[in-house]
Design an enzyme around this catalytic site. Structure first.
Site, PDB file in Angstrom:
ATOM      1  N   ASP A   1       0.825  -1.221   0.000  1.00  0.00           N
ATOM      2  CA  ASP A   1       0.000   0.000   0.000  1.00  0.00           C
ATOM      3  C   ASP A   1       0.858   1.271   0.000  1.00  0.00           C
ATOM      4  OD1 ASP A   1      -2.135  -1.683   0.089  1.00  0.00           O
ATOM      5  OD2 ASP A   1      -2.877  -1.058   2.045  1.00  0.00           O
TER       6      ASP A   1
ATOM      7  N   LEU B   1      -2.786 -11.102  -6.573  1.00  0.00           N
ATOM      8  CA  LEU B   1      -1.755 -11.154  -7.625  1.00  0.00           C
ATOM      9  C   LEU B   1      -0.743 -10.034  -7.398  1.00  0.00           C
ATOM     10  CD1 LEU B   1      -3.805 -11.666 -10.905  1.00  0.00           C
ATOM     11  CD2 LEU B   1      -2.087 -13.215  -9.956  1.00  0.00           C
TER      12      LEU B   1
HETATM   13  O1  F6P Z   1      -1.331  -5.269   3.430  1.00  0.00           O
HETATM   14  C1  F6P Z   1      -2.224  -4.354   2.912  1.00  0.00           C
HETATM   15  C2  F6P Z   1      -3.181  -5.053   2.022  1.00  0.00           C
HETATM   16  O2  F6P Z   1      -2.487  -5.520   0.901  1.00  0.00           O
HETATM   17  C3  F6P Z   1      -4.379  -4.188   1.636  1.00  0.00           C
HETATM   18  O3  F6P Z   1      -4.178  -3.411   0.515  1.00  0.00           O
HETATM   19  C4  F6P Z   1      -5.457  -5.222   1.452  1.00  0.00           C
HETATM   20  O4  F6P Z   1      -6.723  -4.666   1.700  1.00  0.00           O
HETATM   21  C5  F6P Z   1      -5.125  -6.225   2.461  1.00  0.00           C
HETATM   22  O5  F6P Z   1      -3.741  -6.170   2.648  1.00  0.00           O
HETATM   23  C6  F6P Z   1      -5.534  -7.631   2.120  1.00  0.00           C
HETATM   24  O6  F6P Z   1      -5.242  -8.436   3.201  1.00  0.00           O
HETATM   25  P1  F6P Z   1      -5.388  -9.995   3.278  1.00  0.00           P
HETATM   26  O7  F6P Z   1      -4.180 -10.604   2.655  1.00  0.00           O
HETATM   27  O8  F6P Z   1      -5.462 -10.266   4.733  1.00  0.00           O
HETATM   28  O9  F6P Z   1      -6.621 -10.370   2.533  1.00  0.00           O
END
Ligand code: F6P
Length: 358
Positions: A127, A275
Site C-alpha cells: 500500500d 496477484l
Molecule cells: O497489506 C495491505 C493489504 O495488501 C491491503 O491493501 C489489502 O486490503 C489487504 O492487505 C488484504 O489483506 P489480506 O491478505 O489479509 O486479505
C-alpha cells in the site's frame, strides 16, 4: 548479539531480500539471528522460532512471500499475550528485535520499544502508506503487476469496445491506483485522494465515446467509497487490528454494474487482488529491502531503538517508529494533480475536428 526477526501483516515481495540482508550482515559480524514464525503469533504462547543461518537465506533474494511466514496478529489485545511476547523474548535471549511490516506491525514494534525492548523496524507494505518513507517494500512490485495487467486489459477492452473496471489494493490511500494506473495508462483513476461522483464518471465515459474512444480502463482503489453506489456489500469480517476485509465489499464489481446501467456501455470488472502481492520482487523492491535490512543491523549495533531505516530520495534516513505510525501517508498533491489531469476530470477535451484531421 542475538537478533530476533519477524514479518507481520500482509506479505509483500521483497521481504525475503530484507531477511537475507539482515541475516548476512548480522551473521558476518558474529550475531545469531532467530526467526519468529508467522509474525507476532511466533511470540505468543510457547513461541515458535528457529535460528536462521546464512545457508537458509541462500537464493531467496528473488523469492516472493516470506520464509518466516506472516499473520495479522495483534499481541497488545490481551494482558496475557502482551506478557507472553515479553517472556518469549527473554526465553529466546533476544537482545534486539527487527520486525518488518506495515502500520500495524510497526505500531506493535513501537509499543515494545516503549516497554523497554530494543527494536528497529523495517517498512513494508504494497500500500506504500507508511509515513516518513518514500518507499515501502513491495510497492514497486505491486505497481508493476498493475501496469502489466492494464497493458493486457487494454487490448481486450479495445477489441470489444468495453469499459474495464480494475480494482487494485489500497486500504486508506491510492498509491497503487495512482502509480500503477499512471504507468499503465488508465483513463480514469479513482482513489481516496481524488473522488469522483458516479455522475462525473458517467459523463467522462460519454465524452470519451463521443470522441471515438470506446475502450476505457477505470482503476479503482479498493478502499474508495461512493456514497450513492448500490451493490457494495457490507464486509462481515475484520482482522485482529479491526480492519474490515475490503475484498468482501466488491467495489469494482458494483462500480462496473453501475457504469453499465448508467451509460449502456458494456463493462467488465477485474479484481487484481493478491496477484499484486505475489511472485518475484522487482529490482527496486529487492534493493530497498536489502538496504533496509543492512541498515537495521547497523542501527541495532549502534544501540539504537524505537527507530526504522526509511527511504529519503536516493538515500536511507532514520526516523522514530512513533512518527512512522502516527499517520498514513497519502499520495502527494503533485501526483494527485497529475492523476486529475491525465485520468480524472481534468482530462483535456480534444476538439473533434482536430481528431478528424489526424
Ligand atoms: O497489506 C495491505 C493489504 O495488501 C491491503 O491493501 C489489502 O486490503 C489487504 O492487505 C488484504 O489483506 P489480506 O491478505 O489479509 O486479505
Amino acid at each position: 548479539m542475538r537478533l530476533g526477526i519477524l514479518t507481520g501483516g500482509g506479505d509483500a515481495p521483497g521481504l525475503n531480500a530484507a531477511i537475507r540482508a539482515v541475516v548476512m550482515r548480522a551473521t558476518t559480524q558474529g550475531d545469531t539471528v532467530v526467526g519468529f514464525r508467522d509474525g507476532w503469533a511466533g511470540l505468543i504462547g510457547e513461541g515458535l522460532a528457529r535460528v536462521v543461518r546464512i545457508e537458509d537465506v541462500h537464493g531467496i533474494v528473488g523469492l516472493g512471500g516470506t520464509i518466516l511466514g506472516t499473520s495479522r496478529t495483534d499481541p497488545r489485545k490481551e494482558d496475557r499475550t502482551r506478557a507472553e511476547v515479553l517472556a518469549n523474548l527473554r526465553r529466546y535471549d533476544i537482545d534486539a528485535l527487527i520486525p518488518m511490516g506495515g502500520n500495524d506491525t510497526l505500531s506493535v514494534a513501537s509499543w515494545l520499544h516503549e516497554a523497554g525492548v530494543r527494536v528497529v523496524g523495517i517498512p513494508k507494505t504494497v500500500d506504500n502508506d507508511i509515513a516518513e518513507t518514500d518507499h515501502c517494500i513491495g510497492f514497486d512490485t505491486a505497481v508493476s503487476v498493475v501496469m502489466d495487467a492494464l497493458d493486457r486489459l487494454r487490448t481486450t477492452a479495445s477489441a470489444h469496445h468495453r469499459v474495464m473496471v480494475v480494482e487494485v489494493m489500497g486500504r486508506d490511500t491510492g498509491w497503487v491506483a495512482a502509480i500503477g494506473g499512471l504507468a499503465g495508462g488508465a483513463d480514469l483513476i479513482l482513489m481516496p485522494e481524488l473522488r469522483l461522483t458516479l455522475e462525473e464518471i458517467g459523463r467522462a465515459l460519454e465524452r470519451r465515446h463521443a470522441r471515438g474512444q470506446t475502450d476505457t480502463i477505470v482503476v479503482v482503489a479498493e478502499g474508495v467509497d461512493f456514497p450513492d453506489l448500490q451493490g457494495v456489500r457490507e464486509a462481515s469480517t475484520t482482522d485482529a487490528f479491526g480492519h474490515v476485509r475490503l475484498d468482501q465489499r466488491g467495489i469494482g464489481d458494483a462500480l462496473a454494474r453501475s457504469i453499465e446501467q448508467r451509460t449502456g456501455y458494456e463493462t467488465r470488472a477485474v479484481v487484481l487482488g493478491h496477484l499484486q502481492r505475489g511472485g518475484s520482487p522487482t529490482a527496486t523492491d529487492r534493493l530497498w529491502a536489502t538496504r533496509f535490512g543492512d541498515a537495521a543491523v547497523d542501527l541495532v549495533h549502534e544501540g539504537k531503538s524505537g527507530v526504522l531505516p526509511v527511504a529519503r530520495g536516493d538515500g536511507v534516513a532514520v526516523v522514530p517508529l512513533r512518527d512512522a505510525v502516527a499517520t498514513v501517508r497519502g499520495v502527494p498533491q503533485d501526483i494527485v494533480e497529475l492523476v486529475r489531469r491525465l485520468a480524472g476530470t481534468g482530462v483535456p477535451e480534444i476538439p473533434l475536428r482536430v481528431a478528424n484531421r489526424a
